[in-house]
Design a protein around this motif. Structure first.
Motif, PDB file in Angstrom:
ATOM      1  N   MET A   1      96.428  39.245 103.694  1.00 12.35           N
ATOM      2  CA  MET A   1      97.584  39.771 103.028  1.00 12.35           C
ATOM      3  C   MET A   1      97.342  41.215 102.636  1.00 12.35           C
ATOM      4  O   MET A   1      96.256  41.567 102.233  1.00 12.35           O
ATOM      5  CB  MET A   1      97.867  38.970 101.768  1.00 12.35           C
ATOM      6  CG  MET A   1      98.544  37.660 102.024  1.00 12.35           C
ATOM      7  SD  MET A   1      99.139  36.973 100.491  1.00 12.35           S
ATOM      8  CE  MET A   1      98.137  35.512 100.466  1.00 12.35           C
TER       9      MET A   1
ATOM     10  N   ALA B   1     107.113  38.314  92.999  1.00 11.75           N
ATOM     11  CA  ALA B   1     107.222  38.369  94.460  1.00 11.75           C
ATOM     12  C   ALA B   1     105.896  37.978  95.109  1.00 11.75           C
ATOM     13  O   ALA B   1     105.863  37.215  96.091  1.00 11.75           O
ATOM     14  CB  ALA B   1     107.651  39.769  94.907  1.00 11.75           C
ATOM     15  N   ALA B   2     104.814  38.492  94.579  1.00 11.36           N
ATOM     16  CA  ALA B   2     103.491  38.177  95.135  1.00 11.36           C
ATOM     17  C   ALA B   2     103.169  36.703  94.964  1.00 11.36           C
ATOM     18  O   ALA B   2     102.619  36.077  95.877  1.00 11.36           O
ATOM     19  CB  ALA B   2     102.427  39.039  94.458  1.00 11.36           C
TER      20      ALA B   2
ATOM     21  N   ARG C   1     105.230  34.188  94.846  1.00 14.35           N
ATOM     22  CA  ARG C   1     105.994  33.424  95.853  1.00 14.35           C
ATOM     23  C   ARG C   1     105.257  33.440  97.191  1.00 14.35           C
ATOM     24  O   ARG C   1     105.112  32.408  97.845  1.00 14.35           O
ATOM     25  CB  ARG C   1     107.392  34.021  96.026  1.00 14.35           C
ATOM     26  CG  ARG C   1     108.331  33.758  94.887  1.00 14.35           C
ATOM     27  CD  ARG C   1     109.689  34.441  95.162  1.00 14.35           C
ATOM     28  NE  ARG C   1     110.567  34.376  94.031  1.00 14.35           N
ATOM     29  CZ  ARG C   1     111.345  33.354  93.728  1.00 14.35           C
ATOM     30  NH1 ARG C   1     111.338  32.284  94.487  1.00 14.35           N
ATOM     31  NH2 ARG C   1     112.121  33.386  92.669  1.00 14.35           N
ATOM     32  N   GLU C   2     104.813  34.609  97.593  1.00 14.54           N
ATOM     33  CA  GLU C   2     104.128  34.749  98.888  1.00 14.54           C
ATOM     34  C   GLU C   2     102.785  34.029  98.897  1.00 14.54           C
ATOM     35  O   GLU C   2     102.471  33.298  99.846  1.00 14.54           O
ATOM     36  CB  GLU C   2     103.929  36.234  99.213  1.00 14.54           C
ATOM     37  CG  GLU C   2     105.211  36.990  99.459  1.00 14.54           C
ATOM     38  CD  GLU C   2     104.988  38.484  99.583  1.00 14.54           C
ATOM     39  OE1 GLU C   2     103.827  38.925  99.725  1.00 14.54           O
ATOM     40  OE2 GLU C   2     105.983  39.226  99.527  1.00 14.54           O
ATOM     41  N   VAL C   3     101.972  34.254  97.880  1.00 17.28           N
ATOM     42  CA  VAL C   3     100.631  33.673  97.838  1.00 17.28           C
ATOM     43  C   VAL C   3     100.707  32.153  97.750  1.00 17.28           C
ATOM     44  O   VAL C   3     100.012  31.448  98.492  1.00 17.28           O
ATOM     45  CB  VAL C   3      99.807  34.262  96.665  1.00 17.28           C
ATOM     46  CG1 VAL C   3      98.509  33.492  96.460  1.00 17.28           C
ATOM     47  CG2 VAL C   3      99.514  35.746  96.919  1.00 17.28           C
TER      48      VAL C   3
ATOM     49  N   ALA D   1     103.167  30.223  98.649  1.00 19.43           N
ATOM     50  CA  ALA D   1     103.724  29.680  99.893  1.00 19.43           C
ATOM     51  C   ALA D   1     102.663  29.621 100.988  1.00 19.43           C
ATOM     52  O   ALA D   1     102.603  28.670 101.759  1.00 19.43           O
ATOM     53  CB  ALA D   1     104.911  30.523 100.356  1.00 19.43           C
ATOM     54  N   ALA D   2     101.804  30.626 101.026  1.00 19.39           N
ATOM     55  CA  ALA D   2     100.781  30.687 102.080  1.00 19.39           C
ATOM     56  C   ALA D   2      99.552  29.839 101.770  1.00 19.39           C
ATOM     57  O   ALA D   2      98.990  29.208 102.664  1.00 19.39           O
ATOM     58  CB  ALA D   2     100.350  32.141 102.297  1.00 19.39           C
TER      59      ALA D   2
ATOM     60  N   ARG E   1      97.728  40.958  95.357  1.00 14.51           N
ATOM     61  CA  ARG E   1      98.901  41.123  96.227  1.00 14.51           C
ATOM     62  C   ARG E   1      99.975  41.955  95.531  1.00 14.51           C
ATOM     63  O   ARG E   1     100.671  42.741  96.155  1.00 14.51           O
ATOM     64  CB  ARG E   1      99.450  39.759  96.624  1.00 14.51           C
ATOM     65  CG  ARG E   1     100.704  39.801  97.456  1.00 14.51           C
ATOM     66  CD  ARG E   1     100.377  40.207  98.871  1.00 14.51           C
ATOM     67  NE  ARG E   1     101.563  40.167  99.673  1.00 14.51           N
ATOM     68  CZ  ARG E   1     102.021  41.209 100.346  1.00 14.51           C
ATOM     69  NH1 ARG E   1     101.362  42.343 100.353  1.00 14.51           N
ATOM     70  NH2 ARG E   1     103.108  41.107 101.046  1.00 14.51           N
TER      71      ARG E   1
ATOM     72  N   ALA F   1     110.421  27.329 100.816  1.00 16.27           N
ATOM     73  CA  ALA F   1     109.641  28.493 100.393  1.00 16.27           C
ATOM     74  C   ALA F   1     108.799  28.210  99.154  1.00 16.27           C
ATOM     75  O   ALA F   1     107.858  28.950  98.870  1.00 16.27           O
ATOM     76  CB  ALA F   1     110.578  29.662 100.108  1.00 16.27           C
ATOM     77  N   SER F   2     109.107  27.143  98.426  1.00 17.33           N
ATOM     78  CA  SER F   2     108.461  26.917  97.126  1.00 17.33           C
ATOM     79  C   SER F   2     107.783  25.561  97.011  1.00 17.33           C
ATOM     80  O   SER F   2     107.633  25.048  95.912  1.00 17.33           O
ATOM     81  CB  SER F   2     109.503  27.033  96.007  1.00 17.33           C
ATOM     82  OG  SER F   2     110.133  28.269  96.021  1.00 17.33           O
TER      83      SER F   2
END
Length: 185
Positions: free
Chosen positions: A1, A23-24, A26-28, A30-31, A44, A98-99
């Motif tokens: 990332m 925002a970070a 959500r991304e972290v 999710a991944a 992130r 996404a969550s």
């Protein structure tokens, strides 16, 4: 990332840092799932861990804030008169896809007082939409707000426990079952 880098601008950066952290996260999450280190979220977002903890003292506080944002988005979406229950389920599916890690986190402690308001907010949204859908004859009178909430909870839980590659198909099949059960008899 990718890691963002910022100069420390002091307290004036608070709102921007908060948005970047959300925002970070959500991304972290999710991944990497809900057990991803919070240091990865801070990295992130381009903030220090102290900044992250100033805004969100723990993982649950971060998850609750993200869900609050999701519910606010649903509320705005449902206020549009053309929004149907099908549209709401589609939107919930998008959010759940996404969550899924956050769903696991919040449902791990259903009695955490910080999360109690989430279900209350969702109940109000669903009740308003359900009444509109029943008045239009698109949803059967036999369907209650609790039925829709149960369906949404079942869907979110199932998506959280499905392999990422299977989630779109699981969501499609579940939506089909709910749709069949909710139609007027």
């Amino acid at each position: 990332m990718e890691t963002k880098s910022k100069k420390n601008r002091g307290p004036s950066a608070g709102p921007e840092n908060r948005r970047a952290i959300l925002a970070a996260a959500r991304e972290v999450f999710a991944a990497e799932g809900f057990s991803a280190p919070l240091s990865a979220v801070a990295r992130r977002a381009g903030v220090g861990q102290g900044s992250l903890y100033r805004h969100f003292p723990d993982r649950m506080a971060l998850a609750v804030e993200i869900f609050d944002e999701n519910i606010t988005a649903l509320q705005v979406f449902v206020e549009r008169p053309e929004t149907t229950l099908d549209d709401l389920l589609d939107r919930v599916i998008e959010q759940a896809l996404a969550s899924t890690a956050l769903i696991d986190l919040v449902t791990a402690d259903l009695h955490d007082p910080r999360a109690a308001h989430l279900s209350e907010r969702l109940d109000v949204i669903v009740a308003r939409l359900l009444a509109r859908e029943q008045a239009a004859g698109r949803i059967g009178e036999h369907v209650s707000t609790a039925d829709v909430i149960l369906a949404v909870s079942m869907l979110a839980g199932m998506l959280a426990r499905s392999d990422a590659s299977d989630r779109p198909e699981v969501a499609r099949r579940a939506w089909g079952l709910f749709h069949a059960a909710f139609t007027p008899r």
